[in-house]
Design a protein around this motif. Structure first.
Motif: not given
Length: 401
Positions: A44-47, A51-54, A57-58
């Motif tokens: 989950s943390l990796t996702a 996602e924040n890096m574009g 998606r999560y």
């Protein structure tokens, strides 16, 4: 070099602190659950970071990993397994090979995954459905409904009801040798929502009334109105399913709008015009005393955000919203709940509501159970509590279907 080592060590400590969830003393095989929980939180943390890096998606990272667990429709000496379509919706059929003197029982199974993950082709659900077909000599129909966020509410519900109504036709039941009076709809987690909602619709539809003998719901989530139930607070951090992860995934079934996600976290998501539902919302009064002892009910805040999603008011997403007259028609029901599960209270409340309207309900509560346990019945993530849940589910079906 020393500074880099110190920074690395601190990072490791912070990461371990983030993923560590203290486990209750009564949990069986705690080290296994701790490992599974850590892997889920790490993913989950990796996702979130990716996602924040574009980059992805999560939910896509989870989907990619779960696809590695998909199985082919392999038949054996006892069961013929095949992938086909019912009304253009993929299903996996499990057909017993041994001859039967009478028509067979049938189970329509709907998998969980928060409406965005999974498939009936996954090893754990394939294993469960093979076991069901083998032990009960039953025809099993596993529904591979379309997933969010590509297909949002109410697509999953429409897919499942389409498959159920197709299968319940007399000519289809005859084709597979199914006894029309011995059919069960079952599901786990979000599949439990779908099973509960579809059973409500079918039993209240004059064209299909009394065609379903039973429903079986395994740790179902049954409402999205109140996200601060006692079990939500008690098991906010898991194990297995945290409140934040459940909200994040469930939100994607309605929208990608981050505003709704934040509103759900704060229990401020209900729109204007929903106050008439709140006579039903303080469901915590229906909980056993030990669960509502320290709970102070706080009414969800209405209209805080300027959005409106019809699904929030729809009983297809929150089967607990239907009135008693709609519940009175429901068939024989089995509900299994787990103590250490944020969805625990939804199942307990449904048990109380069905009992109050004289529906025949059987309830198993697993005191050391965790959410998703039935998904961990195969190597490498084999949990004995998952096997116990499977056996209780099969035993009830065998006696009542």
């Amino acid at each position: 070099m020393g500074c880099k080592t110190l920074c690395f060590g601190l990072t490791c400590i912070l990461f371990a602190y983030y993923i560590y969830t203290p486990l209750p003393e009564n949990i069986e095989e705690p080290w296994k659950i701790q490992v599974i929980d850590a892997l889920i939180k790490t993913t989950s943390l990796t996702a979130i970071l990716l996602e924040n890096m574009g980059l992805i998606r999560y939910e896509e990272l989870f989907s990619l990993l779960l696809k590695l667990d998909y199985t082919a429709p392999i038949s054996d000496e006892n069961i013929t397994v095949m992938d086909t379509n019912f009304t253009d919706i993929p299903v996996r059929l499990y057909l017993p090979k041994r001859k039967s003197k009478s028509q067979r029982r049938a189970v329509i199974f709907i998998h969980g995954g928060a409406f965005i993950l999974g498939s009936c082709k996954q090893m754990s659900w394939d294993f469960l459905n093979r076991w069901t077909a083998n032990k009960l000599g039953a025809v099993v129909v596993a529904v591979d409904y379309r997933l969010a966020p590509q297909y949002q509410f109410p697509v999953s519900h429409e897919d499942v009801i389409s498959v159920v109504k197709f299968f319940l036709q007399d000519k289809i039941l005859a084709k597979y040798g199914v006894d029309p009076s011995r059919i069960c709809i079952s599901g786990d987690s979000s599949g439990g929502i779908l099973a509960a909602e579809v059973t409500q619709l079918v039993q209240n539809d004059p064209g299909f009334k009394n065609k379903v003998k039973a429903q079986a719901l395994i740790y179902p989530g049954l409402q999205l109105v109140d996200t601060l139930m006692p079990s939500h607070r008690e098991h906010e951090h898991g194990p297995i399913l945290s409140r934040d992860m459940a909200i994040k995934m469930g939100c994607l079934y309605l929208t990608k709008d981050k505003a709704l996600l934040e509103a759900l976290r704060e229990n401020q998501h209900m729109p204007h015009g929903s106050r008439h539902l709140f006579t039903l919302v303080n469901w915590s009064t229906l909980l056993p005393e030990k669960y509502k002892r320290n709970h102070i009910y706080t009414e969800p805040i209405i209209g805080r955000f300027n959005f409106s999603y019809p699904g929030l008011l729809d009983s297809r997403l929150s089967p607990l919203l239907v009135n008693d007259s709609q519940l009175q028609n429901l068939p024989l029901t089995y509900i299994l709940t787990c103590e250490h599960d944020i969805l625990r209270d939804d199942g307990l409340i449904y048990v109380s509501r069905l009992q109050n309207v004289a529906v025949n309900v059987s309830h198993d509560h697993i005191e050391d159970g965790v959410h998703g346990a039935i998904s961990f019945m195969t190597i490498p993530f084999y949990l004995r509590v998952g096997i116990r849940i499977r056996d209780k589910y099969i035993s009830w079906l065998d006696k009542n279907l």
